[in-house]
Design a protein around this motif. Structure first.
Motif, short mmCIF file in Angstrom:
data_model
loop_
_atom_site.label_atom_id
_atom_site.label_comp_id
_atom_site.label_asym_id
_atom_site.label_seq_id
_atom_site.Cartn_x
_atom_site.Cartn_y
_atom_site.Cartn_z
N GLU A 133 0.85 -1.19 0.00
CA GLU A 133 0.00 0.00 0.00
C GLU A 133 0.89 1.24 0.00
O GLU A 133 1.75 1.39 0.87
CB GLU A 133 -0.89 0.02 1.24
CG GLU A 133 -1.93 1.13 1.24
CD GLU A 133 -3.07 0.83 0.29
OE1 GLU A 133 -3.57 1.79 -0.32
OE2 GLU A 133 -3.45 -0.34 0.16
N ASP A 136 0.34 6.95 1.59
CA ASP A 136 -0.26 8.24 1.26
C ASP A 136 -0.23 9.21 2.43
O ASP A 136 -0.14 10.42 2.26
CB ASP A 136 -1.70 8.04 0.80
CG ASP A 136 -1.77 7.29 -0.52
OD1 ASP A 136 -2.77 6.58 -0.73
OD2 ASP A 136 -0.82 7.41 -1.31
N PRO A 200 -1.21 -1.22 -12.75
CA PRO A 200 -2.49 -1.27 -12.00
C PRO A 200 -3.72 -1.43 -12.89
O PRO A 200 -4.71 -2.02 -12.48
CB PRO A 200 -2.50 0.07 -11.26
CG PRO A 200 -1.05 0.39 -11.07
CD PRO A 200 -0.37 -0.11 -12.31
N GLN A 201 -3.65 -0.93 -14.13
CA GLN A 201 -4.79 -1.09 -15.03
C GLN A 201 -5.01 -2.55 -15.40
O GLN A 201 -6.14 -2.96 -15.69
CB GLN A 201 -4.58 -0.25 -16.30
CG GLN A 201 -4.65 1.25 -16.05
CD GLN A 201 -4.51 2.04 -17.33
OE1 GLN A 201 -3.98 1.55 -18.32
NE2 GLN A 201 -4.99 3.26 -17.34
N ARG A 205 -5.79 -3.30 -9.37
CA ARG A 205 -5.57 -2.92 -7.99
C ARG A 205 -4.81 -1.61 -7.95
O ARG A 205 -4.02 -1.29 -8.84
CB ARG A 205 -4.78 -4.00 -7.25
CG ARG A 205 -5.41 -5.38 -7.32
CD ARG A 205 -4.56 -6.38 -6.59
NE ARG A 205 -4.44 -6.04 -5.18
CZ ARG A 205 -4.62 -6.89 -4.19
NH1 ARG A 205 -4.95 -8.13 -4.44
NH2 ARG A 205 -4.46 -6.53 -2.95
N LYS A 206 -5.05 -0.83 -6.87
CA LYS A 206 -4.37 0.45 -6.73
C LYS A 206 -3.03 0.31 -6.01
O LYS A 206 -2.19 1.19 -6.06
CB LYS A 206 -5.25 1.44 -5.97
CG LYS A 206 -5.58 1.02 -4.54
CD LYS A 206 -6.49 2.05 -3.86
CE LYS A 206 -6.86 1.63 -2.43
NZ LYS A 206 -5.69 1.53 -1.55
N GLU A 207 -2.80 -0.84 -5.35
CA GLU A 207 -1.56 -1.03 -4.62
C GLU A 207 -0.39 -1.24 -5.58
O GLU A 207 -0.57 -1.61 -6.73
CB GLU A 207 -1.65 -2.26 -3.69
CG GLU A 207 -2.74 -2.16 -2.64
CD GLU A 207 -4.02 -2.81 -3.08
OE1 GLU A 207 -4.81 -3.19 -2.20
OE2 GLU A 207 -4.22 -2.97 -4.31
N TRP A 208 0.80 -0.99 -5.06
CA TRP A 208 2.00 -1.32 -5.81
C TRP A 208 2.14 -2.83 -5.91
O TRP A 208 1.97 -3.55 -4.92
CB TRP A 208 3.25 -0.80 -5.11
CG TRP A 208 3.38 0.68 -4.99
CD1 TRP A 208 2.89 1.62 -5.83
CD2 TRP A 208 4.07 1.39 -3.96
NE1 TRP A 208 3.23 2.87 -5.40
CE2 TRP A 208 3.96 2.77 -4.26
CE3 TRP A 208 4.78 1.00 -2.82
CZ2 TRP A 208 4.53 3.74 -3.45
CZ3 TRP A 208 5.35 1.97 -2.03
CH2 TRP A 208 5.22 3.32 -2.34
#
Length: 259
Positions: A133, A136, A200-201, A205-208
């Motif tokens: 994650e 942020d 991510p596309q 998922r938005k995570e690394w």
């Protein structure tokens, strides 16, 4: 075979005389059949060059729905073959002009196929992805006192620099964890490969994604491998285990098989 038809190749296995699984169909709903030579069997379909010829393919490969359906059908055949005996999967949409070319392939590269089959016999491929994650919270730290003395522009730059340093540190921690995970799993596997992390596309998922690993594991160590993944997951972070699969990452020939 007619001039407007080609031979689609899925996989190659040792020829033990086993018939093609009854009712097995491949791309575009075509029935799967066997081409045998040099102690090997190639699993193929007859396909229309109106769909699988060079020019139609160049257009179809841009159609994600067509590509997804074709990949699923290809994978279905490979898995059905690999469930019966060790098999060398062939890359997606490998199409020959006819069975004669496939026969020539088996005869010319029989030793290469034999080595690849020996490498994967009694083994399956497992995939492990590790996600992290992004930090942020640390990327935009709260403004500290004294900002008025240095001016709003300088205060913003300080926050920005601190955020970048924090994000870089978070990435280093995630990369170090991925290395530890890979080292542990590679010690159990007989071979391992690190693939490029998915965008991510593609992963959805938005995570690394900090590890996209493939591991060739002896069948009698599969439970040990899965337990190791569980233990690593319990130490923190998110690990995704997939498989077992046909050994796509390990059964390929050094120079491919397509003309």
């Amino acid at each position: 075979m007619t001039a407007d038809a080609g031979t689609y190749l899925y996989a190659v296995a040792g020829d033990s005389g086993t018939p093609v699984p009854e009712g097995l169909t491949g791309v575009a709903g075509t029935p799967v059949r066997a081409v045998r030579a040099s102690g090997l069997v190639a699993y193929v379909s007859t396909v229309s060059l109106d769909e699988f010829g060079e020019e139609p393919l160049s257009r179809s490969m841009e159609d994600l729905d067509w590509l997804d359906a074709t990949a699923r059908a290809h994978h279905h055949v490979v898995e059905a073959v690999a469930a019966e005996s060790p098999a060398v999967p062939v890359r997606l949409v490998t199409v020959y002009s006819g069975d004669e070319q496939v026969l020539a392939l088996l005869e010319e590269r029989g030793d290469d196929f034999g080595e690849a089959l020996s490498r994967v016999a009694g083994r399956r491929e497992w995939g492990v992805k590790v996600y992290a994650e992004p930090d942020d919270q640390a990327a935009e730290p709260a403004e500290q006192g004294g900002g008025a003395a240095t001016g709003p522009g300088a205060a913003y730059l300080k926050r920005r620099q601190a955020g970048l340093r924090s994000r870089e540190e978070a990435w280093r921690r995630a990369a170090a964890r991925a290395e530890r995970v890979h080292d542990v799993l590679a010690s159990i596997a007989v071979a391992s490969r690190r693939h490029r992390a998915q965008d991510p596309q593609l992963s959805g998922r938005k995570e690394w994604m900090v590890l996209n690993g493939a591991y060739l594991v002896d069948d009698d160590r599969a439970e040990e491998f899965a337990r190791a993944v569980d233990d690593l997951r319990a130490q923190g972070g998110e690990l995704e285990l997939t498989g077992p699969w046909a050994p796509y990452s390990f059964a390929t020939l050094d120079e491919g098989v397509a003309p």
